[in-house]
Design an enzyme around this catalytic site. Structure first.
Site, PDB file in Angstrom:
ATOM      1  N   VAL A  95       0.781  -0.960  -0.348  1.00  0.00           N
ATOM      2  CA  VAL A  95      -0.255   0.070  -0.091  1.00  0.00           C
ATOM      3  C   VAL A  95       0.986   1.474  -0.398  1.00  0.00           C
ATOM      4  O   VAL A  95       2.262   0.643   0.876  1.00  0.00           O
ATOM      5  CB  VAL A  95      -0.714  -0.415   1.363  1.00  0.00           C
ATOM      6  CG1 VAL A  95      -2.192   1.261   1.306  1.00  0.00           C
ATOM      7  CG2 VAL A  95      -2.152  -1.058   1.172  1.00  0.00           C
ATOM      8  N   HIS A  99       3.360   3.960   5.989  1.00  0.00           N
ATOM      9  CA  HIS A  99       2.462   3.647   7.284  1.00  0.00           C
ATOM     10  C   HIS A  99       3.497   2.969   8.381  1.00  0.00           C
ATOM     11  O   HIS A  99       4.679   2.353   7.324  1.00  0.00           O
ATOM     12  CB  HIS A  99       1.069   2.981   7.001  1.00  0.00           C
ATOM     13  CG  HIS A  99       1.814   1.681   5.490  1.00  0.00           C
ATOM     14  ND1 HIS A  99       1.672   1.925   4.452  1.00  0.00           N
ATOM     15  CD2 HIS A  99       2.459   0.621   5.972  1.00  0.00           C
ATOM     16  CE1 HIS A  99       1.888  -0.049   3.484  1.00  0.00           C
ATOM     17  NE2 HIS A  99       2.283  -0.243   5.041  1.00  0.00           N
ATOM     18  N   HIS A 101       3.569  -0.294  11.103  1.00  0.00           N
ATOM     19  CA  HIS A 101       2.917  -1.252  11.360  1.00  0.00           C
ATOM     20  C   HIS A 101       3.571  -1.420  12.935  1.00  0.00           C
ATOM     21  O   HIS A 101       4.834  -1.531  13.263  1.00  0.00           O
ATOM     22  CB  HIS A 101       3.845  -2.652  10.413  1.00  0.00           C
ATOM     23  CG  HIS A 101       3.124  -3.042   9.204  1.00  0.00           C
ATOM     24  ND1 HIS A 101       2.105  -4.069   8.508  1.00  0.00           N
ATOM     25  CD2 HIS A 101       3.881  -2.695   7.729  1.00  0.00           C
ATOM     26  CE1 HIS A 101       2.056  -3.648   7.189  1.00  0.00           C
ATOM     27  NE2 HIS A 101       3.517  -3.264   7.092  1.00  0.00           N
TER      28      HIS A 101
END
Ligand code: AMP
Length: 113
Positions: A95, A99, A101
């Site tokens: 994606v 981001h 995790h």
């Protein structure tokens, strides 16, 4: 970005199980958890990857994302965790909205695959 999955989550066009949200950051549960606790923390502004970080504002924003992860983890009683940022397809990034995790709740092997 109109075709970005995580931008759609920010805009509430796609549902997510939100752990934390403010004006800058959103933290939500990963839909395919790889550990008992698996969250994704994103800046709300679209940044494609670590490769696209530039300047003091992005530096501060990424620090803020990590601070908010830590605070959310502490509130949830999660103290040992791994933070991962995949950068680019070969690293496993699927994606293309930056981001972080958070993985926790089981023993994690090192090095990762
Ligand atoms: P990465 O492979 O590092 O780009 O991580 C993308 C993550 O997004 C994967 O762990 C996916 O399971 C997760 N993911 C994909 N779609 C969704 C969604 N709609 N809600 C929550 N997590 C998602």
């Amino acid at each position: 970005m109109s075709d970005c999955l995580f931008c759609k989550i920010v805009d509430k066009k796609i549902p997510a199980k939100t752990v934390y949200e403010d004006a800058e950051v959103m933290i939500f549960e990963d839909v395919q958890p790889q550990a008992p606790v698996h969250w994704l923390a994103i800046p709300k502004v679209h940044i494609t990857s670590v490769n696209d970080l530039e300047g003091d504002l992005h530096a501060a924003l990424l620090g803020y994302v990590v601070l908010k992860i830590k605070q959310a983890a502490q509130r949830a009683g999660v103290h040992d965790f791994r933070l991962v940022i995949n950068n680019g397809p070969l690293s496993g990034q699927s994606v293309f909205h930056l981001h972080v995790h958070l993985l926790s709740g089981r023993a994690l092997k090192w090095p990762p695959g």
